[in-house]
Design a protein around this motif. Sequence first.
Motif, PDB file in Angstrom:
ATOM      1  N   ALA A   1      19.293  46.184  71.232  1.00 55.96           N
ATOM      2  CA  ALA A   1      19.437  46.793  72.584  1.00 55.96           C
ATOM      3  C   ALA A   1      19.578  48.925  72.001  1.00 55.96           C
ATOM      4  O   ALA A   1      20.983  48.302  71.215  1.00 55.96           O
ATOM      5  N   ARG A   2      19.324  50.052  73.042  1.00 52.25           N
ATOM      6  CA  ARG A   2      20.349  50.907  72.680  1.00 52.25           C
ATOM      7  C   ARG A   2      21.125  50.832  72.904  1.00 52.25           C
ATOM      8  O   ARG A   2      21.494  50.577  73.873  1.00 52.25           O
ATOM      9  N   GLY A   3      22.613  51.518  71.906  1.00 50.47           N
ATOM     10  CA  GLY A   3      23.718  51.579  72.298  1.00 50.47           C
ATOM     11  C   GLY A   3      24.977  50.338  71.549  1.00 50.47           C
ATOM     12  O   GLY A   3      25.329  50.070  72.194  1.00 50.47           O
ATOM     13  N   GLU A   4      23.549  48.938  71.367  1.00 48.80           N
ATOM     14  CA  GLU A   4      24.652  47.881  70.876  1.00 48.80           C
ATOM     15  C   GLU A   4      24.934  48.201  69.663  1.00 48.80           C
ATOM     16  O   GLU A   4      24.626  49.173  68.839  1.00 48.80           O
ATOM     17  N   ILE A   5      26.631  47.459  69.453  1.00 49.85           N
ATOM     18  CA  ILE A   5      27.137  47.140  68.382  1.00 49.85           C
ATOM     19  C   ILE A   5      25.795  45.943  67.764  1.00 49.85           C
ATOM     20  O   ILE A   5      26.971  45.332  68.222  1.00 49.85           O
ATOM     21  N   PHE A   6      25.505  45.666  66.849  1.00 49.30           N
ATOM     22  CA  PHE A   6      25.064  45.004  66.389  1.00 49.30           C
ATOM     23  C   PHE A   6      25.265  44.099  64.985  1.00 49.30           C
ATOM     24  O   PHE A   6      25.088  45.006  63.993  1.00 49.30           O
ATOM     25  N   GLY A   7      26.066  43.352  64.894  1.00 51.67           N
ATOM     26  CA  GLY A   7      26.645  42.475  63.931  1.00 51.67           C
ATOM     27  C   GLY A   7      25.421  41.514  62.719  1.00 51.67           C
ATOM     28  O   GLY A   7      25.176  40.222  63.927  1.00 51.67           O
TER      29      GLY A   7
ATOM     30  N   TRP B   1      36.170  51.219  60.966  1.00 48.00           N
ATOM     31  CA  TRP B   1      35.444  50.376  62.013  1.00 48.00           C
ATOM     32  C   TRP B   1      35.821  51.402  63.260  1.00 48.00           C
ATOM     33  O   TRP B   1      34.984  51.252  64.570  1.00 48.00           O
ATOM     34  N   ASP B   2      36.813  52.330  63.634  1.00 49.94           N
ATOM     35  CA  ASP B   2      37.136  53.323  64.581  1.00 49.94           C
ATOM     36  C   ASP B   2      35.983  54.547  63.932  1.00 49.94           C
ATOM     37  O   ASP B   2      36.251  54.333  65.313  1.00 49.94           O
ATOM     38  N   ILE B   3      35.668  54.540  62.687  1.00 51.48           N
ATOM     39  CA  ILE B   3      34.977  56.076  62.987  1.00 51.48           C
ATOM     40  C   ILE B   3      33.597  54.415  63.957  1.00 51.48           C
ATOM     41  O   ILE B   3      32.642  55.640  64.839  1.00 51.48           O
ATOM     42  N   LEU B   4      33.290  54.046  63.486  1.00 51.75           N
ATOM     43  CA  LEU B   4      32.017  53.580  64.259  1.00 51.75           C
ATOM     44  C   LEU B   4      32.571  53.136  65.522  1.00 51.75           C
ATOM     45  O   LEU B   4      31.141  53.010  66.505  1.00 51.75           O
TER      46      LEU B   4
ATOM     47  N   LEU C   1      49.230  56.902  74.909  1.00 50.70           N
ATOM     48  CA  LEU C   1      50.243  56.618  74.816  1.00 50.70           C
ATOM     49  C   LEU C   1      49.900  55.233  73.730  1.00 50.70           C
ATOM     50  O   LEU C   1      51.594  54.821  73.404  1.00 50.70           O
ATOM     51  N   PHE C   2      49.291  55.122  73.259  1.00 53.27           N
ATOM     52  CA  PHE C   2      49.474  53.971  72.107  1.00 53.27           C
ATOM     53  C   PHE C   2      49.013  55.188  70.822  1.00 53.27           C
ATOM     54  O   PHE C   2      48.285  55.511  70.465  1.00 53.27           O
ATOM     55  N   GLU C   3      49.566  54.131  70.349  1.00 54.90           N
ATOM     56  CA  GLU C   3      49.540  54.228  68.149  1.00 54.90           C
ATOM     57  C   GLU C   3      47.860  54.069  68.036  1.00 54.90           C
ATOM     58  O   GLU C   3      47.743  54.611  67.001  1.00 54.90           O
ATOM     59  N   GLU C   4      46.742  53.289  68.924  1.00 48.93           N
ATOM     60  CA  GLU C   4      45.847  52.248  68.386  1.00 48.93           C
ATOM     61  C   GLU C   4      45.607  52.059  69.708  1.00 48.93           C
ATOM     62  O   GLU C   4      46.014  51.154  70.635  1.00 48.93           O
ATOM     63  N   VAL C   5      43.729  52.709  69.633  1.00 51.00           N
ATOM     64  CA  VAL C   5      42.917  51.918  70.533  1.00 51.00           C
ATOM     65  C   VAL C   5      41.823  52.099  69.869  1.00 51.00           C
ATOM     66  O   VAL C   5      41.628  51.940  69.445  1.00 51.00           O
ATOM     67  N   ALA C   6      41.273  50.376  69.739  1.00 56.07           N
ATOM     68  CA  ALA C   6      40.500  49.892  68.759  1.00 56.07           C
ATOM     69  C   ALA C   6      38.940  49.267  70.107  1.00 56.07           C
ATOM     70  O   ALA C   6      39.395  48.377  70.623  1.00 56.07           O
ATOM     71  N   LEU C   7      38.057  48.777  69.570  1.00 53.29           N
ATOM     72  CA  LEU C   7      36.827  48.519  70.254  1.00 53.29           C
ATOM     73  C   LEU C   7      36.423  46.696  69.806  1.00 53.29           C
ATOM     74  O   LEU C   7      36.667  47.351  68.270  1.00 53.29           O
ATOM     75  N   TYR C   8      36.475  46.041  70.314  1.00 55.32           N
ATOM     76  CA  TYR C   8      36.639  44.771  69.948  1.00 55.32           C
ATOM     77  C   TYR C   8      35.587  44.075  70.835  1.00 55.32           C
ATOM     78  O   TYR C   8      35.711  44.239  71.823  1.00 55.32           O
TER      79      TYR C   8
ATOM     80  N   ILE D   1      24.165  50.808  66.469  1.00 55.28           N
ATOM     81  CA  ILE D   1      24.418  50.433  65.427  1.00 55.28           C
ATOM     82  C   ILE D   1      24.316  48.931  64.772  1.00 55.28           C
ATOM     83  O   ILE D   1      24.525  48.071  65.568  1.00 55.28           O
ATOM     84  N   ILE D   2      23.706  48.756  63.226  1.00 51.83           N
ATOM     85  CA  ILE D   2      23.517  47.329  63.125  1.00 51.83           C
ATOM     86  C   ILE D   2      23.629  47.224  61.692  1.00 51.83           C
ATOM     87  O   ILE D   2      23.959  48.603  60.809  1.00 51.83           O
ATOM     88  N   VAL D   3      25.008  46.560  61.336  1.00 52.26           N
ATOM     89  CA  VAL D   3      25.668  46.406  60.447  1.00 52.26           C
ATOM     90  C   VAL D   3      25.845  44.838  60.156  1.00 52.26           C
ATOM     91  O   VAL D   3      26.391  44.188  61.110  1.00 52.26           O
TER      92      VAL D   3
END
Lengths: 313, 304
Positions: A31-37, A178-181, B249-256, A191-193
């Motif tokens: 679906a649109r907007g997913e990060i699919f692994g 991963w920050d960039i993704l 406030l954070f050194e790092e924020v990451a998406l999981y 994103i399909i990775v």
Amino acid sequence: MTDSPIVVEADRLSRRFGPIVAVNELSLTVARGEIFGLIGPDGAGKTTVLRLLAAVMPPSSGQARVLGFDIRHQAERIRQAIGYMPQKFSLYADLTVIENLNFFADLFNVRGARRHQRIAELLAFSRLAEFTERRAAALSGGMQKKLALACALIHNPQVIFLDEPTTGVDPISRREFWDILSSLHVQGATIIVSTPYMDEAERCSRVGLMYEGRIAECDTPDGLRRLTPGELLAVWTPQVMQARRIAAALPGVLEVQTYGDLLHVFVHDAAAIAPQLAQALAAAGVPVTEIKRAQPRVEEAFISLIVGRRAAT
Amino acid sequence: MDAVVTENLTKRFGGFIAVDRVNLRVPIGVIFGFLGPNGSGKTTTIRMLLGLLQPSEGRATILGFDCAAETEAIRRRAGYMSQRFSLYDELTVVENLDFYGHTYGVVGRRLAERKRFILELAGLKGREKELTRNLSGGWKQRLALGVAILHEPQVLFLDEPTAGVDPVSRRQFWELLYTQAAAGVTVFVTTHYMDEAEQCQALAFIHRGKIVAQGSPAEIKAQQMRGQVLEIACQPTAVALPILKGLALFEEVALYGARLHAVAENAAALMPRVEAALTAAGVAVQEITPIPPSLEDVFISRIR
């Protein structure tokens, strides 16, 4: 293009290379907007799936649509609309960072003020602005991957296919990638990775576990964790080998996994077994730092899935 | 006595310092993980330990023997499995074992016994006559381990042994390593898979030739992480991520996936501010909890 919430739709897609079935009747919806692994070991068929969906290779049978375009008959439309970063990216090693970006801008017909602005954005975004005059060959592995991604994004695609972008890069570059993704996700991209690293499953909104040309299971990371049998107790002890023998011999214990100074003990009923386990360890003189309920890892889910299938065949 | 000791071990190549005053102490019978990115000095360190490369400064010993001066004693006690498995693809399983047996001076009845033991251990019984090139990655890897332990080394060096094999084979391989350690063999393994590091009983992180952290996984997580990690389960994460970054406030924020991880000194104290900022922006917050850092979190915090 379409505004449909479904971006990728594959129906019993197969690809054979001579006698080898690389992709075997694979069906998939993203679906649109997913990060699919797409996660699985080497040889599971991840690269072939991405090549089929990116319309750089036709399937042997089955069909798929990407952004509503048919992968067989509208391959050119798909290639113009998506971003595709192959595993071995053909950056021009002798060209500089900026020359590579300009080259891809030419390919995708991004010109004039739009090109200028897009390249500036991509340089900032990939943190390559200081290195514009450096030849691609002289970049570190992590920087080459980022340049490859920047080139794949030159035409601002809304669907991005990435084939093992983090394989072989160091942990810091992996984090940065991963920050960039994540920022692409924030901007609304789909994103399909693919990746061989099980821990990267945690970074995806949904994951397809690939094994022998098929998606063996497809779910959110939390959903996948529930594939492991029973409940999980985590036991921290300095004497893992001894603790492991004791745990494995206890009735009601399904499986024991060792991690350095940590045991993962899969049991039918955690509340009932925890005190028995503590008692058995104490009786044997094995010191225990802590015992508590824990979440299984995606890797453990994958292992019990594969082991279960092998036992069934 | 320890299995491996290094004192200010240093290697320079011209002006480049590949290994910079490294001090390691690896007790006998543990699985020791030597972690670091590509090019950080892992392989150079192993080459000095195996006596293949002379240190520029400092020294190293294996079971008390000097790695640079007593190479014959080292060779008898150390086993080595390289990244590329160094098996002969055109030889069968048993021919590879014979070849390496002779190289290590393991012959006659002892070779026959070791071969039987290794085929059993690696699950290669019934595949003795198969060509090595026809084996899958997992089998090859176990054969390579078998070859490395043919001469019953007391210290086993493994350089990135599990790259590219499937999770089930990887798990089986680690089971073999645990068996070796339980039998008193010291296992010194390099990896850049941070999740694999969790399997080791003791660890050292190397970065640009220097050791940046050392200890058991639990000690490293408890003592060497700079800052705490908050896990925030919320919807939609695409809205929440830029808001948390914007708080500065954070050194790092990451998406999981459906969660965010945010790292800061004293992060727990920031929980109410996080919740207020997200709620004000219309983000539904399900839960905010401090979580233990991963080894990768620690590594990144140490070198940032």
